[in-house]
Write an enzyme that holds these catalytic residues in place. Structure first.
Site, PDB file in Angstrom:
ATOM      1  N   ARG A  11       0.799  -1.211   0.000  1.00  0.00           N
ATOM      2  CA  ARG A  11       0.000   0.000   0.000  1.00  0.00           C
ATOM      3  C   ARG A  11       0.837   1.269   0.000  1.00  0.00           C
ATOM      4  O   ARG A  11       0.678   2.130  -0.850  1.00  0.00           O
ATOM      5  CB  ARG A  11      -0.871   0.055   1.257  1.00  0.00           C
ATOM      6  N   THR A  12       1.729   1.391   0.984  1.00  0.00           N
ATOM      7  CA  THR A  12       2.457   2.632   1.151  1.00  0.00           C
ATOM      8  C   THR A  12       3.271   2.935  -0.103  1.00  0.00           C
ATOM      9  O   THR A  12       3.298   4.056  -0.589  1.00  0.00           O
ATOM     10  CB  THR A  12       3.381   2.533   2.383  1.00  0.00           C
ATOM     11  N   LYS A  24      25.148  -6.249  -0.763  1.00  0.00           N
ATOM     12  CA  LYS A  24      26.590  -6.434  -0.922  1.00  0.00           C
ATOM     13  C   LYS A  24      27.375  -5.737   0.182  1.00  0.00           C
ATOM     14  O   LYS A  24      28.595  -5.683   0.152  1.00  0.00           O
ATOM     15  CB  LYS A  24      27.059  -5.870  -2.266  1.00  0.00           C
ATOM     16  N   ARG A  46      11.470   3.831   3.746  1.00  0.00           N
ATOM     17  CA  ARG A  46      11.012   2.900   4.792  1.00  0.00           C
ATOM     18  C   ARG A  46      12.210   2.077   5.216  1.00  0.00           C
ATOM     19  O   ARG A  46      12.991   1.622   4.368  1.00  0.00           O
ATOM     20  CB  ARG A  46       9.920   2.002   4.246  1.00  0.00           C
ATOM     21  N   HIS A  81       5.070   6.280  11.552  1.00  0.00           N
ATOM     22  CA  HIS A  81       4.613   6.128  10.176  1.00  0.00           C
ATOM     23  C   HIS A  81       3.668   7.307   9.922  1.00  0.00           C
ATOM     24  O   HIS A  81       2.449   7.155   9.937  1.00  0.00           O
ATOM     25  CB  HIS A  81       3.885   4.786  10.026  1.00  0.00           C
TER      26      HIS A  81
END
Lengths: 307, 182
Positions: free
Chosen positions: A59-60, A87, A109, A137
């Site tokens: 969603r986000t 890496k 995020r 959030h």
């Protein structure tokens, strides 16, 4: 003239009630835009935005990408699994490399709380927090409060219950800040092991009985159990959790009123909420998703427009 | 700051009545025309105009909308102020209509340019016309001209401002000298 005066959106904690209302007023306008036949405005056509996701999201991420595209920004997507992070590149190096390709804004995020604050001290671009670990959030809280405002006319004085895994939920913390700033009454509910000690210091009440909370509330925001963040067993079994803290049609009916039901997604049907309730007419879960695009457009617009 | 009255309440009413008559002259019964006020300040003369047109044509069904051009402006991030949007209210289809855009002051013409962009994202009007209560004709930065004009004012660009006080009890037009250049 109203001013937003923020370079980054790290958390709701940094915003004032005026800031939040300015986001809402701007989002009202963008909601009109995304419901037009031509769902696009040219405002950010000179802006490049990188969506950097070190954690899974549906969603986000889609919501941010749509918001960016509807503002005509150029968008690059990046997720940790398919990148050089595996890496061994550090966060700052990764982001600095992306920014040297002339990126103006970063939506990030990250699983670590504070990753966005840390980044904001080292780089020049505008940073929007799309969830940092168990911290905040902010856009989710804004769209939740915006959806309540849309449904009930105002957030002030409304009774909002947040139910579930409060300890591991960044949505809960951001929601508490946002709703309290807008003058709502907030009650938390969940197993004692999943509600942090001293959470009352944020001005909220705690009640461990879901039936009492449902009777009290105008709006119930159901949260998912964040299994990925739980290192020990906080409750005996999912079945027991669901019996104690799952929202069923029966519980909603027992409250005897028009309860508004919210969920930030993803839903674990049958755990915190039954399908019957999640798909009922009282659930505004999909309205939340729609409002998410408008809210994110507003946030991008206000951050980009601030000098 | 020096303040000089250009138009008073009475004069503004007379001018808007004259403009309403001019609109009726060109748009007959308004069956395929609509008046659109430009947010934030153009909606005030536009609302008054619509009332006059309704009164003069005896037709209560004049299409009227309000348009905001904030997201289409060319000075986003170039000024010092946050550009705050205003509501858009257009509850009819503009496709094929004759649209009259109304603003209070036309100055550089840049807001009219962005308003035309904003308007065309709702459809393709047959024609777009511009009505301005005041036209600062020597300060244009775009090739835009008003089709209907209340009053032409010759002003210097910098250091002067034209301010319309749309408070219904006051309703005056002021010319302000801000002395920035001196």
């Amino acid at each position: 003239m109203k001013d937003f005066n923020h370079k980054h959106l790290i958390g709701i904690k940094d915003l004032s009630a005026e800031d939040i209302n300015l986001v809402f007023e701007t989002a009202d306008n963008f909601k009109e835009v995304i419901n037009r036949p031509i769902k696009k405005v040219p405002t950010l056509r000179d802006t490049t935005i990188a969506n950097i996701f070190f954690e899974n999201s549906t969603r986000t991420r889609v919501s941010f990408e749509l918001a960016e595209k509807r503002l005509s920004a150029d968008v690059v997507n990046f997720s940790s699994s398919s990148s050089s992070v595996s890496k061994g590149e550090t966060l700052i190096d990764t982001v600095k490399n992306i920014l040297s390709m002339k990126v103006d804004m970063v939506v990030m995020r990250h699983p670590s709380p504070g990753a966005c604050v840390f980044l904001s001290k080292h780089i020049d671009a505008n940073i929007i927090n799309a969830g940092d670990g168990t911290h905040e959030h902010p856009t989710q809280a804004l769209l939740d409060a915006f959806s309540i405002r849309e449904k009930l006319g105002d957030v002030k004085g409304k009774k909002i219950a947040i139910v579930g895994d409060i300890t591991h939920s960044r949505v809960a913390i951001s929601n508490i800040y946002c709703l309290k700033k807008l003058g709502a009454k907030v009650k938390l509910c969940g197993p004692p092991t999943l509600i942090p000690k001293h959470i009352e210091s944020l001005g909220v009440e705690v009640d461990y009985n879901l039936d009492n909370v449902v009777k009290w509330a105008d709006v119930v925001n159901m949260l998912r159990i964040q299994m990925e963040r739980q290192d020990i067993a906080y409750f005996p079994s999912l079945r027991e959790y669901s019996m104690q803290y799952g929202l069923t049609q029966e519980r909603v009916e027992r409250s005897g009123k028009e309860l508004i039901i919210m969920h930030p997604g993803p839903i674990n049907r049958g755990v915190e909420i039954t399908s019957e309730v999640a798909d009922s007419k009282n659930a505004i879960i999909l309205n939340q998703v729609e409002n998410g695009v408008a809210i994110r457009m507003a946030v991008l617009y206000l951050l980009a427009g601030d000098k | 700051m020096e303040k000089r009255l250009i138009l008073n309440h009475k004069e503004i009413e007379i001018i808007l009545k004259r403009l309403a008559m001019e609109l009726i002259e060109n748009h007959n019964d308004f069956s395929n025309s609509a008046i659109i006020g430009l947010q934030p300040r153009g909606v005030f003369p536009a609302r008054m105009l619509v009332e006059y047109v309704k009164e003069f044509t005896k037709n209560p069904h004049i299409l009227y909308g309000e348009l905001d051009h904030t997201f289409y402006r060319d000075d986003f991030r170039r000024g010092n102020e946050q550009l705050v949007a205003h509501p858009i209210r257009i509850d009819f289809d503009i496709e094929g209509k004759n649209i009259i855009l109304v603003d209070d002051v036309v100055y550089t013409g840049r807001s009219v340019r962005s308003a035309m962009d904003a308007l065309t994202s709702y459809g393709r009007p047959a024609k777009i016309e511009l009505l301005a209560l005041l036209d600062r004709r020597f300060n244009r930065e775009t090739p835009i001209m008003s089709d209907y004009c209340g009053k032409v004012i010759d002003t210097r660009g910098m250091g002067q401002k034209v301010l319309v006080d749309w408070n219904p009890k006051k309703l005056n037009v002021w010319l302000l000298n801000t002395h920035e250049e001196e």
